[in-house]
Write a protein that holds these residues in place. Structure first.
Motif, PDB file in Angstrom:
ATOM      1  N   SER A 142      -9.134 -35.446  25.460  1.00  0.00           N
ATOM      2  CA  SER A 142      -9.575 -36.648  26.173  1.00  0.00           C
ATOM      3  C   SER A 142     -10.357 -36.315  27.431  1.00  0.00           C
ATOM      4  O   SER A 142     -11.157 -37.124  27.910  1.00  0.00           O
ATOM      5  N   ARG A 152     -14.652 -43.549  17.005  1.00  0.00           N
ATOM      6  CA  ARG A 152     -13.344 -43.004  16.622  1.00  0.00           C
ATOM      7  C   ARG A 152     -13.203 -42.983  15.099  1.00  0.00           C
ATOM      8  O   ARG A 152     -12.727 -42.002  14.518  1.00  0.00           O
ATOM      9  N   ALA A 197     -14.542 -36.757  22.825  1.00  0.00           N
ATOM     10  CA  ALA A 197     -13.336 -37.288  23.466  1.00  0.00           C
ATOM     11  C   ALA A 197     -12.684 -38.361  22.606  1.00  0.00           C
ATOM     12  O   ALA A 197     -11.463 -38.358  22.396  1.00  0.00           O
ATOM     13  N   TYR A 198     -13.491 -39.283  22.074  1.00  0.00           N
ATOM     14  CA  TYR A 198     -12.931 -40.348  21.246  1.00  0.00           C
ATOM     15  C   TYR A 198     -12.528 -39.846  19.858  1.00  0.00           C
ATOM     16  O   TYR A 198     -11.632 -40.408  19.232  1.00  0.00           O
ATOM     17  N   GLY A 241      -9.433 -36.996  21.108  1.00  0.00           N
ATOM     18  CA  GLY A 241      -8.481 -37.326  22.160  1.00  0.00           C
ATOM     19  C   GLY A 241      -7.677 -38.572  21.870  1.00  0.00           C
ATOM     20  O   GLY A 241      -7.831 -39.227  20.841  1.00  0.00           O
ATOM     21  N   LYS A 242      -6.807 -38.892  22.807  1.00  0.00           N
ATOM     22  CA  LYS A 242      -5.988 -40.094  22.736  1.00  0.00           C
ATOM     23  C   LYS A 242      -6.835 -41.297  23.120  1.00  0.00           C
ATOM     24  O   LYS A 242      -7.472 -41.306  24.176  1.00  0.00           O
ATOM     25  N   THR A 290      -8.462 -41.701  26.786  1.00  0.00           N
ATOM     26  CA  THR A 290      -9.906 -41.525  26.860  1.00  0.00           C
ATOM     27  C   THR A 290     -10.570 -42.753  27.467  1.00  0.00           C
ATOM     28  O   THR A 290     -11.455 -42.647  28.326  1.00  0.00           O
ATOM     29  N   THR A 323      -2.954 -39.448  31.762  1.00  0.00           N
ATOM     30  CA  THR A 323      -2.960 -38.127  31.152  1.00  0.00           C
ATOM     31  C   THR A 323      -1.544 -37.559  31.059  1.00  0.00           C
ATOM     32  O   THR A 323      -1.138 -37.007  30.028  1.00  0.00           O
TER      33      THR A 323
END
Length: 309
Positions: free
Chosen positions: A3, A165, A234-235, A238-239, A243, A285
């Motif tokens: 993220s 995503r 990131a998307y 990550g979460k 993000t 985070t």
């Protein structure tokens, strides 16, 4: 954690925003959108050739939908920046993480999910409070239409990020997602210039390039491409809500650019807003790291989608 790529994305996006604001003195919104996409296409195309990768995709419909929604959001945002105080345009556009949280909540509720990450939702709402403290948005009564356009830009951004995503879940690499988004942006900007008011009667007006204007367009395209690559990663890995929350740091970077380049003055509320944004990002985070540690035994950590609702 993956993220954190969003921090790089927001930093580079803030540089892009500076270039867009300066380039608006030389070009129309449609032209900036077009050249942004063109530079992105060329940059990604060169990267693909050097690495020997392929741009072939099995999901053209997904890319078209992501491009259409993302470019529409981008266009509305650029329009809002031109017709609203920058603080108001940024505040309304940065509501996209709240829309993401709302969409995830509704999706989880309709699927009968047993848990929803209220801690992350609280962090997102707290971040938006920090944005409001920092920007202290204000507008005139005649600007409501533009404000609604900026709000719509944030909503469409949320849909575009969710589609990013989804493409990541399907296995599409970052460069391919960004390339096809750039293609749609270039075509949309070109069409928008051709269909601009008065273009049919008086002929399409392409603004003459100057060295400054050319460098600004190049800056818009390159920074947008780099930021899109980082944001997509990131998307994709990550979460989602972490993000989305880290996206708020972009307003902090933009505020610092305002201080450095335009001698903006931040009062006590502005610095308090920055502190709130950064603190909520750290909390989100930490919250996600704790969740991964406590649920890792039950869910495979190799699956970046596993902890989504």
């Amino acid at each position: 954690m993956q993220s954190l790529w969003m921090l790089l994305a927001t930093l580079v996006f803030s540089v892009m925003g500076v270039c867009v604001k300066l380039a608006s003195a030389y070009y129309s919104t449609a032209e900036i959108v077009m050249y942004r996409g063109l530079v992105g296409m060329l940059a990604i195309g060169a990267l693909v050739l050097l690495r020997g990768d392929s741009l072939a995709t099995r999901f053209p419909g997904h890319h078209l939908w992501r491009g259409a929604v993302g470019v529409t959001s981008l266009w509305l945002w650029f329009y809002a920046i031109a017709h609203l105080p920058l603080s108001m345009a940024m505040t309304l556009n940065y509501m996209s993480p709240i829309w993401i949280a709302a969409i995830l909540f509704v999706g989880g509720w309709t699927r009968g999910a047993l848990r929803f990450e209220w801690g992350l939702l609280a962090a997102i709402l707290t971040s938006f409070l920090g944005v409001t403290l920092l920007l202290q948005p204000a507008m005139q009564a005649s600007q409501w239409a533009s404000a609604l356009i900026a709000l719509g830009s944030g909503m469409l951004s949320a849909l575009a990020y969710l589609q990013v995503r989804a493409l990541g879940k399907l296995g599409e690499p970052e460069f391919r997602v960004v390339f096809y988004f750039s293609v749609v942006g270039m075509l949309a900007g070109f069409g928008g210039t051709l269909l601009a008011p008065g273009a049919v009667q008086h002929g399409t007006v392409w603004h003459t390039h100057t060295s400054t204007g050319f460098l600004l367009l190049l800056g818009v395209g390159l920074t947008a491409t780099i930021a899109q690559m980082a944001m997509t990663r990131a998307y994709r890995l990550g979460k989602m809500l972490v993000t989305a929350n880290l996206q708020y740091t972009g307003i902090v970077f933009s505020s610092f650019w305002g201080v450095l380049l335009w001698q903006d003055v931040l009062g006590l509320e502005g610095w308090l807003g920055i502190a709130v944004i950064l603190l909520s990002g750290l909390v989100a985070t930490w919250y996600n790291t704790r969740n991964i540690q406590t649920t890792g035994a039950a869910r495979p950590v190799s699956d970046p989608i596993a902890t989504e609702i």
